[in-house]
Scaffold this motif. Structure first.
Motif, short mmCIF file in Angstrom:
data_model
loop_
_atom_site.label_atom_id
_atom_site.label_comp_id
_atom_site.label_asym_id
_atom_site.label_seq_id
_atom_site.Cartn_x
_atom_site.Cartn_y
_atom_site.Cartn_z
N SER A 232 40.60 -13.61 50.15
CA SER A 232 40.90 -13.37 49.40
C SER A 232 40.11 -14.21 48.00
CB SER A 232 42.25 -14.55 49.34
OG SER A 232 41.51 -15.93 49.52
N ARG A 233 39.27 -15.54 48.75
CA ARG A 233 38.74 -16.01 46.70
C ARG A 233 40.14 -16.94 46.42
NH1 ARG A 233 32.64 -12.91 45.67
NH2 ARG A 233 32.49 -15.13 45.56
N ALA A 234 40.43 -17.03 47.58
CA ALA A 234 41.27 -18.23 46.06
C ALA A 234 41.54 -19.39 46.94
CB ALA A 234 42.36 -17.42 46.21
N VAL B 297 31.83 -20.27 59.64
CA VAL B 297 31.57 -19.65 58.29
C VAL B 297 30.07 -18.71 58.77
CG1 VAL B 297 29.90 -20.47 56.44
CG2 VAL B 297 32.21 -22.15 57.17
N LEU B 298 29.72 -19.45 59.61
CA LEU B 298 28.48 -18.70 60.47
C LEU B 298 29.01 -17.19 60.63
CD1 LEU B 298 24.89 -17.69 60.67
CD2 LEU B 298 25.92 -18.75 62.77
N VAL B 299 30.15 -16.86 61.45
CA VAL B 299 30.43 -15.76 61.92
C VAL B 299 31.07 -14.60 60.29
CG1 VAL B 299 31.65 -14.67 63.89
CG2 VAL B 299 30.37 -15.93 64.50
N PRO C 84 27.18 -15.07 50.13
CA PRO C 84 28.54 -15.09 48.95
C PRO C 84 29.52 -15.97 49.31
CG PRO C 84 27.47 -13.60 47.88
CD PRO C 84 26.77 -13.64 49.75
N LYS C 85 30.12 -15.33 49.54
CA LYS C 85 31.15 -15.59 50.78
C LYS C 85 31.47 -16.77 51.44
CE LYS C 85 34.08 -11.62 49.65
NZ LYS C 85 35.25 -9.96 50.22
N GLY C 86 30.52 -16.46 52.76
CA GLY C 86 30.53 -17.82 53.69
C GLY C 86 30.23 -18.85 52.40
N SER C 87 29.14 -18.59 51.87
CA SER C 87 28.91 -20.32 50.79
C SER C 87 29.71 -20.48 50.44
CB SER C 87 28.05 -19.40 49.99
OG SER C 87 27.34 -21.04 48.92
N GLU C 88 31.25 -20.15 49.87
CA GLU C 88 32.59 -20.34 49.58
C GLU C 88 33.38 -21.29 50.45
OE1 GLU C 88 33.83 -17.92 45.77
OE2 GLU C 88 34.41 -16.90 47.73
#
Length: 194
Positions: A128-130, A156-158, A166-170
């Protein structure tokens, strides 16, 4: 379809668990994504000639709306490890959505254990990136004991492999921050626990 087929072939998940996972995913990733997973389950079920699963009704008899709201508030506290919206707040999203449906219904359903629901939820909130759902759910995952910080770092890696770096970094930033909050006795928002 490949992941559904693999889960069934290896015995990692049953058809009933996959159906329940699709329903839970719909809550946290949207009905369209839950529907996509459910459609994949149906395609693989048909391809493999598996009999449809029969799921028990949520409840055999109607429930009292006030009791369900109270159950939702108690389940929110248990799952999230901190207090949330209260019954009678008058806001449809908080009362009818969060308390009545998400925690009064979904988190109380049989079919998946809490840890399984937690992992599905983490995928949904990460995607969701919320900010608030990401921080609060990753905090609750560790605070409840459902997940360790080490497991979440591996998650996070998977996740990044499938959703993008970028989403993993968040999400990685949220895991670092929430692990520190749990370790230092703070709430998910960084405030001191009462």
């Amino acid at each position: 379809d490949g992941y559904v087929r693999g889960a069934l072939a290896t015995g990692a998940l049953t058809l009933a668990e996959l159906r329940e996972a699709a329903l839970h995913l719909a809550v946290y990733s949207g009905w369209d994504k839950g529907g996509e997973l459910d459609a994949a389950i149906t395609r693989v079920q048909d391809e493999l000639g598996l009999a449809p699963v029969t799921l028990d009704p949520v409840r055999a008899a109607p429930w009292d709306p006030k009791a369900r709201m109270e159950q939702g508030a108690a389940e929110f506290q248990k799952v999230m490890t901190f207090g949330g919206p209260q019954p009678g707040n008058g806001f449809p999203y908080l009362q009818d959505g969060i308390l009545n449906f998400v925690f009064g219904e979904m988190w109380c359903r049989r079919g998946l254990d809490e840890r399984s629901r937690r992992w599905i939820t983490l995928v949904g909130v990460a995607d969701s990136r919320a900010d608030t759902p990401i921080r609060s759910h990753f905090y609750a995952a560790m605070k409840s004991g459902n997940c360790t910080a080490a497991e979440l770092h591996e998650f996070v890696l998977v996740y990044a492999i499938h959703a993008g770096w970028p989403k993993g970094s968040e999400v990685q930033g949220a895991v670092f921050a929430q692990a520190a909050n749990v370790e230092n006795g703070r709430n998910w928002d960084g405030t001191t626990l009462a």
